[in-house]
Enzyme design. Structure first.
Site, PDB file in Angstrom:
ATOM      1  N   GLY A   1     -23.836   3.746  -2.197  1.00 24.92           N
ATOM      2  CA  GLY A   1     -22.854   4.324  -3.105  1.00 24.92           C
ATOM      3  C   GLY A   1     -22.592   3.378  -4.268  1.00 24.92           C
TER       4      GLY A   1
ATOM      5  N   VAL B   1     -20.897   0.632  -4.586  1.00 23.69           N
ATOM      6  CA  VAL B   1     -21.072  -0.801  -4.319  1.00 23.69           C
ATOM      7  C   VAL B   1     -22.461  -1.090  -3.755  1.00 23.69           C
ATOM      8  CG1 VAL B   1     -20.200  -2.806  -3.086  1.00 23.69           C
ATOM      9  CG2 VAL B   1     -18.598  -1.057  -3.854  1.00 23.69           C
TER      10      VAL B   1
ATOM     11  N   LYS C   1       0.867  -1.184   0.000  1.00 28.03           N
ATOM     12  CA  LYS C   1       0.000   0.000   0.000  1.00 28.03           C
ATOM     13  C   LYS C   1       0.899   1.227   0.000  1.00 28.03           C
ATOM     14  CE  LYS C   1      -4.463   0.990   0.471  1.00 28.03           C
ATOM     15  NZ  LYS C   1      -5.657   0.318  -0.026  1.00 28.03           N
TER      16      LYS C   1
ATOM     17  N   GLY D   1     -25.504   2.340   3.130  1.00 29.79           N
ATOM     18  CA  GLY D   1     -24.671   3.032   2.139  1.00 29.79           C
ATOM     19  C   GLY D   1     -25.052   2.622   0.732  1.00 29.79           C
TER      20      GLY D   1
HETATM   21  P1  NAD Z   1     -19.063   5.310  -2.074  1.00 27.88           P
HETATM   22  O1  NAD Z   1     -18.371   6.511  -1.506  1.00 27.88           O
HETATM   23  O2  NAD Z   1     -19.470   5.289  -3.495  1.00 27.88           O
HETATM   24  O3  NAD Z   1     -20.385   4.990  -1.204  1.00 27.88           O
HETATM   25  C1  NAD Z   1     -20.480   5.133   0.171  1.00 27.88           C
HETATM   26  C2  NAD Z   1     -21.925   5.498   0.485  1.00 27.88           C
HETATM   27  O4  NAD Z   1     -22.093   5.488   1.896  1.00 27.88           O
HETATM   28  C3  NAD Z   1     -22.324   6.896  -0.009  1.00 27.88           C
HETATM   29  O5  NAD Z   1     -23.546   6.831  -0.727  1.00 27.88           O
HETATM   30  C4  NAD Z   1     -22.462   7.697   1.268  1.00 27.88           C
HETATM   31  O6  NAD Z   1     -23.424   8.733   1.178  1.00 27.88           O
HETATM   32  C5  NAD Z   1     -22.885   6.610   2.245  1.00 27.88           C
HETATM   33  N1  NAD Z   1     -22.659   6.971   3.649  1.00 27.88           N
HETATM   34  C6  NAD Z   1     -21.635   7.676   4.178  1.00 27.88           C
HETATM   35  N2  NAD Z   1     -21.789   7.790   5.508  1.00 27.88           N
HETATM   36  C7  NAD Z   1     -22.909   7.099   5.821  1.00 27.88           C
HETATM   37  C8  NAD Z   1     -23.599   6.825   7.036  1.00 27.88           C
HETATM   38  N3  NAD Z   1     -23.167   7.306   8.216  1.00 27.88           N
HETATM   39  N4  NAD Z   1     -24.710   6.077   6.996  1.00 27.88           N
HETATM   40  C9  NAD Z   1     -25.192   5.609   5.816  1.00 27.88           C
HETATM   41  N5  NAD Z   1     -24.593   5.846   4.632  1.00 27.88           N
HETATM   42  C10 NAD Z   1     -23.463   6.578   4.638  1.00 27.88           C
HETATM   43  O7  NAD Z   1     -18.098   4.077  -1.732  1.00 27.88           O
HETATM   44  P2  NAD Z   1     -18.093   2.643  -2.403  1.00 27.88           P
HETATM   45  O8  NAD Z   1     -17.084   2.618  -3.486  1.00 27.88           O
HETATM   46  O9  NAD Z   1     -19.478   2.199  -2.673  1.00 27.88           O
HETATM   47  O10 NAD Z   1     -17.480   1.772  -1.208  1.00 27.88           O
HETATM   48  C11 NAD Z   1     -18.259   1.458  -0.072  1.00 27.88           C
HETATM   49  C12 NAD Z   1     -17.373   0.770   0.968  1.00 27.88           C
HETATM   50  O11 NAD Z   1     -16.825  -0.417   0.410  1.00 27.88           O
HETATM   51  C13 NAD Z   1     -16.173   1.598   1.444  1.00 27.88           C
HETATM   52  O12 NAD Z   1     -15.914   1.281   2.785  1.00 27.88           O
HETATM   53  C14 NAD Z   1     -15.043   1.083   0.576  1.00 27.88           C
HETATM   54  O13 NAD Z   1     -13.783   1.258   1.198  1.00 27.88           O
HETATM   55  C15 NAD Z   1     -15.405  -0.377   0.460  1.00 27.88           C
HETATM   56  N6  NAD Z   1     -14.867  -1.051  -0.744  1.00 27.88           N
HETATM   57  C16 NAD Z   1     -15.186  -0.581  -1.968  1.00 27.88           C
HETATM   58  C17 NAD Z   1     -14.688  -1.230  -3.100  1.00 27.88           C
HETATM   59  C18 NAD Z   1     -15.040  -0.754  -4.487  1.00 27.88           C
HETATM   60  O14 NAD Z   1     -14.814  -1.511  -5.452  1.00 27.88           O
HETATM   61  N7  NAD Z   1     -15.601   0.436  -4.642  1.00 27.88           N
HETATM   62  C19 NAD Z   1     -13.859  -2.360  -2.968  1.00 27.88           C
HETATM   63  C20 NAD Z   1     -13.568  -2.841  -1.676  1.00 27.88           C
HETATM   64  C21 NAD Z   1     -14.077  -2.159  -0.564  1.00 27.88           C
END
Ligand code: NAD
Length: 348
Positions: A181, A183, A82, A179
């Site tokens: 977002g 994913v 990392k 969440g």
């Molecule tokens: P993202 O930023 O697109 O989505 C996160 C969502 O969570 C947003 O819609 C945000 O408004 C919401 N959120 C934030 N605080 C909140 C709360 N207190 N209560 C409810 N909702 C809340 O992120 P993502 O890419 O969808 O990733 C989500 C998680 O998965 C993260 O922890 C990320 O590290 C992990 N992750 C993502 C990937 C990937 O491929 N994107 C891979 C491995 C792990």
């Protein structure tokens, strides 16, 4: 002054910790190689305004070790590493800084592959890629990893459901997705298509209304998650959501979601198990994203990605069987499976 790389003493069990500095480009970064036993180290680059080097070292080492475990379990032929750039991504980041970071990655000669993480976009990575072959996750290459992450979580969740409820049929199961977002929304769509009764929460009202309209989801306020009746909890927002305060109120019998570092501390694995809650370790079930990135490193196609996704679901099944046989929580079994893999490779 040109780029300088200084080797710092890595923590026990780590291979290398490098401080990369390029004052003219404003770069101060740490690159950590936890293990290259299974292949070159791979893991994203995060930019964050750490208060001091010690805080940055703490984060980069913890994250690098996590990548070793995630990459090993997903059978990617990659070790764990990392990078963190110290600074505020909104104010301090420049193309010159990203090129200097790329130079540092190139200087490691392929022992470390980088990609974007918090604070770093595909556009930023493109600047790094001007000077290094070892930057991936670029626009137009393997693309957004999120749909792969969601598909991996969905497959693992079904395996978990089969174990906990005796069937992987999700029809009528109450699943809370925290969440919506990149994913979480994709996962919610898959769950709705599989007939689950969805409860969703997010801090953005528009995302909630969309899920209610399109997926028939029930909306829950972000601070009401642990007051809901649910059978499955899918954390897809923040880390640390499972802690000493929230676990006593959690009604789910299965936890499977994408968020990194869902447990506030490792020992909560036992707390969850004692409450009869099956927690599928985040680093195993959310590996779809790194699988997608790894396909770019290895020059592989979608068939390879799907095979690896099936692999992580297979690992979850194995992990649950062993956990049931040994009485240990699945997360402890997963760690032991990875450590055994690394030991076998070291011995060979
Ligand atoms: P993202 O930023 O697109 O989505 C996160 C969502 O969570 C947003 O819609 C945000 O408004 C919401 N959120 C934030 N605080 C909140 C709360 N207190 N209560 C409810 N909702 C809340 O992120 P993502 O890419 O969808 O990733 C989500 C998680 O998965 C993260 O922890 C990320 O590290 C992990 N992750 C993502 C990937 C990937 O491929 N994107 C891979 C491995 C792990």
């Amino acid at each position: 002054m040109p780029l300088t790389l200084t080797d710092l003493t890595p923590p026990d069990g780590f291979e290398r910790l490098v401080l990369a500095q390029h004052p003219e480009a404003g770069l101060r970064a740490l690159i950590c190689l936890h293990s290259t036993v299974l292949g070159p180290a791979a893991g994203g680059c995060r930019m964050w305004p750490y208060t001091d080097d010690a805080a940055a070292i703490h984060d980069v080492t913890r994250l690098a070790r996590g990548m070793s475990y995630k990459n090993a379990m997903a059978d990617l032929g990659l070790g764990g590493g990392k990078a963190v750039i110290i600074g505020d991504a909104r104010q301090d980041k420049t193309p010159a800084m990203m090129r200097a970071f790329g130079e540092a990655v190139e200087a490691l000669g392929g022992r470390y592959w980088t990609a974007e993480d918090v604070g770093i976009s595909p556009e930023d990575m493109a600047h790094a890629a001007e000077v290094t072959r070892y930057a991936v996750g670029l626009s137009g290459a393997s693309g957004d990893p999120s749909p792969w992450t969601a598909e991996g979580v969905f497959r693992c969740l079904r395996v978990g459901a089969a174990h906990v409820f005796g069937s992987d049929d999700l029809t009528g199961r109450r699943v809370l997705v925290q969440g919506l977002g990149h994913v979480g929304l994709s996962l919610a769509e898959k769950l709705a298509a599989a007939g689950a009764r969805l409860i969703v929460t997010d801090i953005h009202q528009a995302a909630l209304e969309d899920a209610a309209d399109r997926l028939g989801a029930t909306i829950c306020a972000p601070d009401q998650v642990f007051q809901q009746e649910m059978e499955i909890f899918a954390p897809c927002a923040l880390g640390g959501v499972l802690n000493a305060r929230t676990i006593p109120d959690l009604t789910a019998r299965l936890v499977c979601g994408a968020a990194n570092n869902q447990l506030a501390s490792d020992d909560l694995t036992e707390t969850l198990a004692a409450r009869g809650i099956t927690y599928l370790p985040d680093y195993v079930v959310n590996a779809g994203g790194i699988i997608s990135v790894a396909s770019e490193i290895h020059g592989k196609n979608d068939a390879w990605r799907l095979e690896r996704l099936a692999g992580i679901a297979g690992c979850v099944a194995q992990m649950l069987e062993r956990a049931a046989a040994s009485g240990q929580p699945p997360a402890r079994v997963a760690d032991a499976m990875v450590e055994a893999m690394l030991d076998r490779k070291r011995a060979a």
